[in-house]
Design an enzyme around this catalytic site. Structure first.
Site, PDB file in Angstrom:
ATOM      1  N   ALA A  37       0.453  -1.270  -0.130  1.00  0.00           N
ATOM      2  CA  ALA A  37       0.153   0.201   0.033  1.00  0.00           C
ATOM      3  C   ALA A  37       0.809   1.422  -0.007  1.00  0.00           C
ATOM      4  O   ALA A  37       0.678   2.077  -0.300  1.00  0.00           O
ATOM      5  CB  ALA A  37      -0.784   0.026   1.093  1.00  0.00           C
ATOM      6  N   HIS A  38       1.317   0.613   0.767  1.00  0.00           N
ATOM      7  CA  HIS A  38       3.025   2.709   0.438  1.00  0.00           C
ATOM      8  C   HIS A  38       3.025   2.680  -1.015  1.00  0.00           C
ATOM      9  O   HIS A  38       3.763   4.299  -1.269  1.00  0.00           O
ATOM     10  CB  HIS A  38       3.799   1.958   1.728  1.00  0.00           C
ATOM     11  CG  HIS A  38       4.074   2.446   3.041  1.00  0.00           C
ATOM     12  ND1 HIS A  38       2.729   1.780   4.081  1.00  0.00           N
ATOM     13  CD2 HIS A  38       3.965   2.884   3.834  1.00  0.00           C
ATOM     14  CE1 HIS A  38       3.063   2.718   4.952  1.00  0.00           C
ATOM     15  NE2 HIS A  38       3.497   3.310   5.060  1.00  0.00           N
ATOM     16  N   LYS A  39       3.724   1.820  -1.228  1.00  0.00           N
ATOM     17  CA  LYS A  39       4.486   1.531  -2.949  1.00  0.00           C
ATOM     18  C   LYS A  39       3.567   2.328  -3.656  1.00  0.00           C
ATOM     19  O   LYS A  39       3.598   2.986  -4.044  1.00  0.00           O
ATOM     20  CB  LYS A  39       4.250   0.516  -3.280  1.00  0.00           C
ATOM     21  CG  LYS A  39       5.687   0.401  -4.206  1.00  0.00           C
ATOM     22  CD  LYS A  39       6.907  -1.353  -4.451  1.00  0.00           C
ATOM     23  CE  LYS A  39       7.096  -0.906  -5.928  1.00  0.00           C
ATOM     24  NZ  LYS A  39       6.096  -1.690  -6.745  1.00  0.00           N
TER      25      LYS A  39
END
Lengths: 196, 282
Positions: A37-39
């Site tokens: 999700a961060h990516k």
């Protein structure tokens, strides 16, 4: 041990009062996000696309819960290793994130970014996913549903317990704690990412 | 005389072990954590230990997994040489048990199909990491360990010069625990394999984690090393969740094996405080 009650989103003046070693509780909305999700969030921001959630002043919780039993809000939901997210964290802080909950220490670059952005990193006790479940009142997937356990969830939490590890003054609880309780004469090795 | 064991019984047993291991903290582990509460010097460390104990109670009474990381399914199976498994291939039967246990028990599925490429989730937590051993007798013993990523990822292996002796072992274990910090979720249980070859050393380190807290090697010299390692690790000051404290490990187990004249292999495999194992004998 007395706890310091925090509500989300986090206000700058509250963050100034959060010194390392303080036991705190979070009440309000927090968002879950892990590696994938961060990516995606950062790739979207870099392309100038609108993000699926507003990150201003928000608290991100590094968690991939177990599936809920029928009728339950969420399953076991404890923190995952924060160091894995180190490559993404300075950018997330730039995007407005003010608080992070994970487990374990952070590298020097993240500590510095937390200081620079006047933010805070806390740990919840790793391996207490059943206890932390009791503090989560609702959970709703708000982005990246295809990521399954790694999707972004909006959690409403009440009295969610955590400990301040990196404060906005650049202090690090793990470093200080180790020095205080070390009786060994071995030299302390430098902080080094060992992997996940 | 060969004893027949139905593969379906193995499947059913593995499924049950997966659920029980992830929800009930073993008594010896909980006892050691309770004991640590009385000796921990850091007030914050005591607070963390209290949360860990409360977590075990909630997990047990509300049927919530102790930890959201319900692990890779590591299974060590001892098959008596007088046993014949009928109805399915043993490994398939075990994997079917994992599939069933993780699905019916609402456990997290954490296995990526391809390690460096697509990393698509296999969706059922298979394949398990299955070690088989042929032993005398007509029984099957299944040892189940849901092994979390946080601690498993702190594993280390190194070969030392043969003359370096136990000093090399102690230094390597301490350095590993020191560098791992809070990642593996201390208080830890530490498995150490010394000797053999690279894979033998790591397998011994992992296998030692099935032992009960407080148990000691039958070899007096190894038992003494276990005591010395436990003391050395707890002097590091890492403490519960690495916030600083006197409880870094609940125990250290060492297994050894004869090795090559040129070698001193040392492997470290760390277990978190949620030291989940469960066994069954068929």
């Amino acid at each position: 041990m007395t706890s310091y009650a925090l509500t989300t989103p986090l206000l700058d003046e509250k963050i100034s009062g959060l010194n390392v070693g303080k036991h705190v509780t979070f009440t309000g909305v927090i968002y879950t996000a892990r590696d994938a999700a961060h990516k995606r969030l950062i790739e979207m921001a870099d392309r100038g696309e609108p993000l699926p959630i507003n990150l201003q002043g928000q608290v991100i919780y590094y968690v991939g819960p177990t599936p809920p039993r029928p009728g339950a809000v969420i399953g076991s939901a404890g923190p995952t290793t924060a160091m894995r997210l180190d490559p993404y964290t300075p950018r997330m802080l730039e995007l407005g994130v003010k608080g992070i909950i994970g487990k374990g220490g952070r590298g020097p670059a993240v500590r510095e970014a937390i200081r620079r952005h006047h933010a805070v990193y806390c740990i919840a006790v790793g391996g207490t996913g059943a206890l932390l479940n009791r503090h989560i009142k609702s959970a709703e997937v708000v982005a990246f549903e295809d990521l399954g356990t790694e999707a972004i969830r909006r959690l409403e939490v009440e009295g969610f317990p955590a400990i301040v590890v990196n404060d906005c003054f650049g202090n690090d609880l793990l470093e200080e704690g180790k020095k205080e309780y070390r009786t060994s004469d071995r030299p302390i090795p430098p902080v080094k990412a060992l992997g996940g | 005389m060969v004893r027949e064991i139905d593969a379906a019984l193995i499947t059913e047993t593995v499924a049950r072990l997966a659920v029980e291991a992830t929800h009930y903290l073993p008594e010896d582990v909980e006892g050691a954590i309770r004991e640590a509460r009385t000796t921990e010097r850091s007030p914050l460390g005591v607070q963390i230990i209290d949360e860990i104990l409360e977590n075990a109670e909630i997990a047990r009474t509300r049927m919530l997994p102790l930890c959201q990381d319900t692990g890779s399914a590591v299974i060590h199976v001892e098959v008596g040489q007088d046993v014949h498994v009928s109805g399915a291939y043993l490994i398939d039967a075990i994997n079917e048990g994992i599939r069933r246990g993780y699905s019916e028990g609402f456990l997290r599925k954490s296995i990526a199909a391809h390690p460096f490429s697509t990393r698509t989730n296999t969706g059922d937590n298979t394949p398990g990491i299955i070690h088989t051993e042929i032993v005398p007798g007509d029984k099957v013993r299944l040892l189940f360990m849901p092994k979390g990523g946080g601690c498993e990822n702190m594993s280390r292996y190194q070969n030392f010069l043969p003359g370096m002796g136990k000093r090399a072992v102690i230094d390597f274990v301490c350095e590993t625990v020191d560098m791992s910090g809070g990642n593996p979720c201390p208080p830890l249980v530490i498995g150490v394999g010394v000797g053999g070859t690279a894979e033998k050393a790591m397998t011994m380190a992992k296998h030692s984690l099935f032992r009960k807290i407080g148990s000691r090697s039958h070899d007096a010299e190894v038992a003494a090393l276990e005591d010395e390692l436990l003391e050395a690790v707890n002097a590091l000051g890492v403490g519960p969740q690495a916030v600083g404290g006197s409880t870094t490990a609940l125990d250290v187990f060492v297994e050894t094996h004869p090795t090559h004249i040129t070698a001193l292999p040392v492997a470290v495999n760390i277990q978190c405080h949620s030291a989940r194992t469960k066994e069954a004998i068929l």
